[in-house]
Motif scaffolding. Structure first.
Motif, short mmCIF file in Angstrom:
data_model
loop_
_atom_site.label_atom_id
_atom_site.label_comp_id
_atom_site.label_asym_id
_atom_site.label_seq_id
_atom_site.Cartn_x
_atom_site.Cartn_y
_atom_site.Cartn_z
N UNK A 112 0.82 -0.85 -0.18
CA UNK A 112 -0.49 0.04 0.16
C UNK A 112 0.73 1.36 0.04
N UNK A 113 0.91 1.99 -1.16
CA UNK A 113 1.65 3.30 -1.03
C UNK A 113 0.93 4.14 -1.33
N UNK A 114 1.76 5.53 -0.57
CA UNK A 114 0.44 7.21 -0.65
C UNK A 114 1.68 7.38 -1.03
N UNK A 115 1.12 9.19 -1.41
CA UNK A 115 1.43 10.42 -1.39
C UNK A 115 2.55 10.16 -0.43
N UNK A 116 3.98 10.56 -1.28
CA UNK A 116 5.32 10.42 -0.47
C UNK A 116 5.46 12.32 1.14
N UNK A 117 4.40 12.82 0.51
CA UNK A 117 4.76 14.04 1.09
C UNK A 117 3.76 13.96 1.95
N UNK A 118 2.62 12.84 1.96
CA UNK A 118 1.95 12.87 3.31
C UNK A 118 2.41 11.40 4.18
N UNK A 119 2.76 10.78 3.51
CA UNK A 119 3.50 9.97 4.55
C UNK A 119 4.53 10.42 5.47
N UNK A 120 5.42 11.28 4.66
CA UNK A 120 6.90 11.88 5.59
C UNK A 120 6.47 13.37 6.69
N UNK A 121 4.89 13.46 6.39
CA UNK A 121 3.97 14.47 7.54
C UNK A 121 3.39 13.40 8.38
N UNK A 122 2.94 12.91 8.39
CA UNK A 122 2.72 11.52 8.86
C UNK A 122 3.47 10.75 10.08
N UNK A 123 4.76 10.79 9.72
CA UNK A 123 5.50 9.44 9.51
C UNK A 123 6.29 10.47 11.05
N UNK A 124 6.29 12.03 10.92
CA UNK A 124 6.11 13.11 10.99
C UNK A 124 5.70 13.25 12.53
N UNK A 125 4.44 13.19 12.67
CA UNK A 125 3.82 14.16 13.82
C UNK A 125 3.59 12.71 14.33
N UNK A 126 4.15 11.26 13.89
CA UNK A 126 3.62 9.79 15.05
C UNK A 126 4.72 9.37 15.54
N UNK A 127 5.73 8.50 14.62
CA UNK A 127 6.57 7.98 14.83
C UNK A 127 8.29 9.00 15.02
#
Length: 281
Positions: A112-127
């Motif tokens: 399951x892939x997603x927008x790299x920019x959205x992934x990076x933002x989600x990673x930043x806000x959690x992990x």
């Protein structure tokens, strides 16, 4: 140093793997994990690691070390010990992709892939936030008093360095998150034969209609797909683990302190002279 997984016995039975999910964290993997359980599967996901405690986290950390050249890579033998009771693996392959593909060359894979920019933002806000937190005081001290905090501290440091290419959660590091994710997706598509890989784009939808046909099972009627793991849900999962580690560390520190005081009292009553510390002179 010996690996913990080498101390585990060879399982009498290993569940055949019906699916291996190569998706990165923060791509709907928690919802997928819950959905697969509703379908009757036995998936292994980070939730299982955190629930099992320090030993499972050590197994994960040592697997990652093998992948990045700091230890011996895991093979099918180690994975069979680790995932013996599970028929689907989720998230762990993101941490040790090449070891996983080598161990399961004939498996059915899902990405399951997603927008790299959205992934990076989600990673930043959690992990990312959790990683930064565990590298600061008091965790840098408490890691010596609790096995779970020690393992999470070490693992998160590795992953932060890998995903940000050593820049940490700086502006450069946040840009590197995007590039790392792009490179990971490209690597998966290059290494996995197309006929063994189903690719789903998260923004296009992830639900029963996308998953069930690939697994060869009917789409359930009247059953909602479990929600996505939003930052608040991530915090609800991670916070109790961190708080539990802090409590255990404080209890260990209290036990050590009481022991030192008791030993000092006994020594003094036995006639010994306590040393005068230089800063008290």
């Amino acid at each position: 140093m010996s690996r913990y997984i080498d101390t585990l016995p060879t399982p009498a039975h290993v569940e055949p793997k019906k699916l291996i999910v190569l998706s990165a964290p923060r791509t709907g993997t928690h919802g997928l994990y819950n959905a697969l359980k509703l379908l009757g599967y036995k998936p292994y996901h980070m939730v299982e690691v955190l629930a099992a405690g320090a030993k499972a986290t050590r197994i994960m950390r040592e697997g990652l070390e093998g992948e990045i050249g700091l230890g011996k890579p895991y093979t099918r033998k180690e994975f069979d010990k680790w995932f013996a009771d599970y028929d689907i693996i989720i998230e762990m392959p993101f941490f040790m992709l090449r070891s996983t593909l080598k161990a399961y060359p004939d498996a059915r894979f899902l990405l399951v892939q997603r927008s790299p920019e959205k992934w990076a933002k989600s990673y930043e806000n959690t992990v990312g936030k959790l990683s930064v937190r565990t590298q600061q005081f008091p965790f840098t001290m408490l890691k010596y008093l609790d096995g779970m905090i020690h393992e999470l501290n070490t693992f998160s440091r590795y992953m932060n360095n890998i995903c940000t290419k050593g820049a940490g959660m700086t502006e450069e590091g946040k840009e590197n998150l995007v590039e790392h994710y792009k490179e990971y997706i490209a690597t998966v598509k290059r290494l996995v034969p197309p006929e063994q890989l189903k690719v789903i784009t998260l923004e296009d939808g992830l639900g029963w209609e996308e998953i069930c046909p690939y697994l060869g099972v009917p789409v359930p009627k009247g059953l909602d797909w479990p929600g996505r793991n939003v930052p608040e849900e991530f915090a609800a999962i991670a916070t109790p683990v961190i708080q539990g580690g802090i409590r255990r560390a404080v209890m260990s520190l209290t036990t050590i302190t009481v022991g030192i005081i008791a030993a000092g009292v006994w020594y003094r009553r036995a006639g010994g002279a306590l040393p005068m510390l230089s800063w008290f002179k």
